[in-house]
Design an enzyme around this catalytic site. Sequence first.
Site, short mmCIF file in Angstrom:
data_model
loop_
_atom_site.label_atom_id
_atom_site.label_comp_id
_atom_site.label_asym_id
_atom_site.label_seq_id
_atom_site.Cartn_x
_atom_site.Cartn_y
_atom_site.Cartn_z
N LYS A 126 56.70 28.57 25.01
CA LYS A 126 57.86 29.11 24.29
C LYS A 126 58.06 28.44 22.96
O LYS A 126 58.41 29.09 21.98
CB LYS A 126 59.14 28.95 25.13
CG LYS A 126 59.26 29.94 26.29
CD LYS A 126 60.71 29.94 26.80
CE LYS A 126 60.88 30.82 28.02
NZ LYS A 126 62.25 30.72 28.57
N LYS A 143 51.61 44.28 35.74
CA LYS A 143 52.81 44.25 36.57
C LYS A 143 53.98 44.88 35.82
O LYS A 143 54.12 44.67 34.62
CB LYS A 143 53.14 42.78 36.86
CG LYS A 143 53.55 42.49 38.27
CD LYS A 143 53.67 41.00 38.50
CE LYS A 143 54.99 40.47 37.98
NZ LYS A 143 55.36 39.16 38.52
N LYS A 202 60.09 42.87 33.02
CA LYS A 202 61.30 42.97 32.20
C LYS A 202 60.95 43.02 30.72
O LYS A 202 61.57 43.76 29.95
CB LYS A 202 62.19 41.75 32.43
CG LYS A 202 62.89 41.71 33.76
CD LYS A 202 63.66 40.39 33.85
CE LYS A 202 64.29 40.19 35.19
NZ LYS A 202 64.68 38.77 35.39
P1 AMP Z 1 61.17 38.16 36.88
O1 AMP Z 1 61.42 39.58 36.49
O2 AMP Z 1 59.81 37.70 36.47
O3 AMP Z 1 62.30 37.23 36.49
O4 AMP Z 1 61.10 38.13 38.47
C1 AMP Z 1 62.21 38.09 39.32
C2 AMP Z 1 61.74 38.35 40.75
O5 AMP Z 1 61.27 39.70 40.89
C3 AMP Z 1 60.60 37.46 41.20
O6 AMP Z 1 60.88 36.97 42.51
C4 AMP Z 1 59.37 38.34 41.22
O7 AMP Z 1 58.51 38.02 42.28
C5 AMP Z 1 59.94 39.74 41.42
N1 AMP Z 1 59.15 40.70 40.64
C6 AMP Z 1 59.11 40.77 39.29
N2 AMP Z 1 58.30 41.77 38.88
C7 AMP Z 1 57.80 42.35 40.01
C8 AMP Z 1 56.91 43.45 40.26
N3 AMP Z 1 56.38 44.17 39.27
N4 AMP Z 1 56.62 43.76 41.54
C9 AMP Z 1 57.17 43.05 42.55
N5 AMP Z 1 58.01 42.01 42.39
C10 AMP Z 1 58.34 41.66 41.14
#
Ligand code: AMP
Length: 335
Positions: free
Chosen positions: A113, A195, A198
């Site tokens: 970052k 994947k 966000k």
């Molecule tokens: P993040 O969006 O990276 O802050 O992830 C928050 C939570 O959502 C984490 O526990 C990830 O494992 C889950 N997560 C994020 N993106 C995915 C995705 N595309 N598929 C499944 N789980 C996800």
Amino acid sequence: MNKKTVFSGIQPTGNIHLGNYLGAIRNWAARQAEKVNYFCVVDLHSLTVPQDPAQLRFETRSLAAVLLACGIDPQASTIFIQSHVAAHAEGCWLLNCITPLGWLQRMTQFKDKSARQESVLTGLLDYPVLMAGDILFYDADEVPVGEDQKQHVELARDIAQRFNALYNADFFVVPQPIIPKVGARIMGLDDPAVKMSKSLADKRGHAIRLLDEPDEIMYAFKRAVTDSGREIRFSDDPEKAGVNNLLTIYQAVTGKDNAAVEADFAGARGYGDLKMGVAEVVIETLRPIQARYKALMDDTAELDRLLAYGAEQARAVSQPKVDEMKGMMGLVMPG
Ligand code: AMP
Ligand code: TRP
């Protein structure tokens, strides 16, 4: 039975999507009774990079409302906003004073970052200490995180052990990172090789955001990338990753097994029917969540009441812990 304590921290960065719901939030809600749970919207962490104040304020309440709408139950879990509980910032200072600078400088997220910014804020370097406090002040045993946060939980373990050694006490629980097994891994609709995330969710057609309108959901599914064939079956062939992703979403939402999912599309005339079928079940799944979200955001008095209640529960656990630390470290307790 002694229940384990779980601490989950989520940054209010917006764009919560179907992958977050199917891969994380839904499971948290389903397993609330098995553990002592803390769900913390970590607004202080968001301040480590520049924020628009009005936007941050909105996203913080919005995320809390999303979690509640997804079934996080304030009677079964403690759900609160980090900045409402002063022990986090106060205790972070105490932990700063036992954490060697070198430990923070070698964090890979800080290195990544800070390399991308001209002016690096002190808070960004200190981010993992604030996070360690989140976990340690609640005696959390387990911390569910993605792979990218594992190093920060390991740092929290190091800080806990250092404090325990310095003050010769079994004071902090040494927490475990819990990395979810690859369950429902939802891929981008516009590119099934990456994947759903966000950071890409502002691009139209990439993600289904939990608060997207039915029309927008339909749009994204209709445009979903598939392949030039017409076979609707689960497959690990990279060529068929798009179809596989659509079936995975359908399966995660309906709870049906592979054979039942494939049977549902046996009569389909092509991928158009598949996309429509998946869009419909997703829209129906999100409908009640969106209705609950809207009710909470329309009645902010109720939302604020729930969050005040959560903060009170959180304070009752973390403030005595921080007060005890102060005493151990030689600060004079107010008379
Ligand atoms: P993040 O969006 O990276 O802050 O992830 C928050 C939570 O959502 C984490 O526990 C990830 O494992 C889950 N997560 C994020 N993106 C995915 C995705 N595309 N598929 C499944 N789980 C996800
Ligand atoms: N740093 C975490 C993330 O970006 C969020 C977080 C803050 C957290 N405090 C936490 C996660 C405590 C788990 C426990 O995902």
